[in-house]
Enzyme design. Structure first.
Site, PDB file in Angstrom:
ATOM      1  N   LYS A   1      21.363 -12.287  48.952  1.00  0.00           N
ATOM      2  CA  LYS A   1      21.268 -11.012  49.668  1.00  0.00           C
ATOM      3  C   LYS A   1      21.289 -11.238  51.173  1.00  0.00           C
ATOM      4  CE  LYS A   1      18.674  -8.567  46.063  1.00  0.00           C
ATOM      5  NZ  LYS A   1      17.385  -7.916  45.736  1.00  0.00           N
TER       6      LYS A   1
ATOM      7  N   SER B   1      14.704 -10.323  50.092  1.00  0.00           N
ATOM      8  CA  SER B   1      13.753 -10.543  49.006  1.00  0.00           C
ATOM      9  C   SER B   1      14.326 -10.073  47.678  1.00  0.00           C
ATOM     10  CB  SER B   1      12.439  -9.800  49.316  1.00  0.00           C
ATOM     11  OG  SER B   1      11.459 -10.092  48.349  1.00  0.00           O
ATOM     12  N   ASP B   2      13.808 -10.648  46.605  1.00  0.00           N
ATOM     13  CA  ASP B   2      14.180 -10.212  45.262  1.00  0.00           C
ATOM     14  C   ASP B   2      12.968 -10.376  44.360  1.00  0.00           C
ATOM     15  OD1 ASP B   2      16.611  -9.412  43.516  1.00  0.00           O
ATOM     16  OD2 ASP B   2      15.580 -10.947  42.341  1.00  0.00           O
ATOM     17  N   THR B   3      12.774  -9.452  43.439  1.00  0.00           N
ATOM     18  CA  THR B   3      11.588  -9.459  42.579  1.00  0.00           C
ATOM     19  C   THR B   3      11.978  -9.310  41.110  1.00  0.00           C
ATOM     20  OG1 THR B   3      10.247  -8.440  44.328  1.00  0.00           O
ATOM     21  CG2 THR B   3       9.393  -8.288  42.092  1.00  0.00           C
TER      22      THR B   3
ATOM     23  N   GLY C   1      11.011 -13.624  45.427  1.00  0.00           N
ATOM     24  CA  GLY C   1      11.587 -14.614  46.316  1.00  0.00           C
ATOM     25  C   GLY C   1      11.757 -14.010  47.696  1.00  0.00           C
TER      26      GLY C   1
END
Length: 198
Positions: free
Chosen positions: A50, A73-75, A110
Site C-alpha cells: 500500500k 497499514s493493513d489489519t 502491519g
C-alpha cells in the site's frame, strides 16, 4: 516534514487526527492477493504494498518529495489458523462472527513507513475475547451493516462492543492502527516521535 497516510480507512484517519498529527490522505490500489499464510508476515507485506503504491502515485503526479513520510497499514483477524479479512457479503460476515463467538482471537496490524527509497515495517498483535453470540444476535449485528468493511466482520468501537468481554494489548490496533507500535517505528525510522513530527 510532510506526512501522508496511505489509507482509505476513516478509522485510521480519525486515530492520527486524534494524536494531533498533520497529514494528507492519499490512497492507491495495491494488489492484496497473497499466498502468505502467516498473519504477521501478511500484514507487513500488504502494508508495504500500500505504501509503495502511494509512493508510485505521488512520483507519477510529480508530487513526491524525498522527505515525505508515508504511513501505511493493513489489519487482519486470525483465529484457529484461519485469517479473516473483510467479509465478501453478509453471509460471509455471519460465517466469521460464528467463528469468533465465544472464543479469543488475534487482531494483527502491519505498519509500513516509507521515506524516499527507505522502508521499514512492523506489526502488532492484540487478543480480543468475544462472548458467545446467539444466532439472533449475529443476525441483528449483520443487519446493522457495521461488519461490511471491517476485518473479521466487526468494529470494536461500534455495536460489536456489546459482545467483547476483554482485550489484551493495544485497543487502537483493533480499531485499525496500532498507535504505540507506530510511534516506536517512527522513532526508529526518523529519530523523532510522532509528537515531534506533528
Amino acid at each position: 516534514m510532510r506526512i501522508v497516510l496511505a489509507s482509505r480507512s476513516p478509522r485510521r484517519k480519525e486515530i492520527l487526527t486524534m494524536l494531533g498529527v498533520r497529514f494528507d490522505v492519499v490512497s492507491a490500489d495495491a494488489d492484496e492477493s497473497s499466498a502468505i499464510t502467516d498473519p504477521a508476515l501478511l500484514v507487513r507485506e500488504l502494508a508495504l504494498r500500500k505504501g509503495r503504491a502511494v509512493r508510485e502515485l505521488l512520483v507519477r503526479e510529480g508530487n513526491f518529495d524525498e522527505d515525505t513520510l508515508i504511513i501505511a497499514s493493513d489489519t487482519v483477524v486470525a483465529i484457529d489458523d484461519t485469517i479473516l479479512g473483510k467479509p465478501a457479503d453478509d453471509a460471509d460476515a455471519t460465517r466469521m462472527l460464528r467463528l469468533l463467538s465465544g472464543k479469543a482471537h488475534h487482531v494483527i496490524s502491519g505498519v509500513a513507513l516509507l521515506q524516499g527509497a527507505r522502508e521499514m515495517a512492523g506489526f502488532d498483535k492484540t487478543t480480543v475475547r468475544f462472548a458467545p453470540m446467539s444466532d439472533k444476535e449475529i443476525l441483528w449485528y449483520v443487519q446493522s451493516g457495521e461488519p461490511r468493511d471491517k476485518a473479521g466482520a466487526y468494529a470494536v468501537q461500534g455495536l460489536a462492543s456489546l459482545f467483547i468481554e476483554g482485550i489484551t494489548g493495544d485497543y487502537f490496533n483493533v480499531v485499525g492502527l496500532p498507535v504505540h507500535k507506530l510511534d516506536s517505528l517512527v522513532r526508529e525510522f526518523t529519530g523523532r516521535s510522532l509528537i515531534e513530527l506533528s
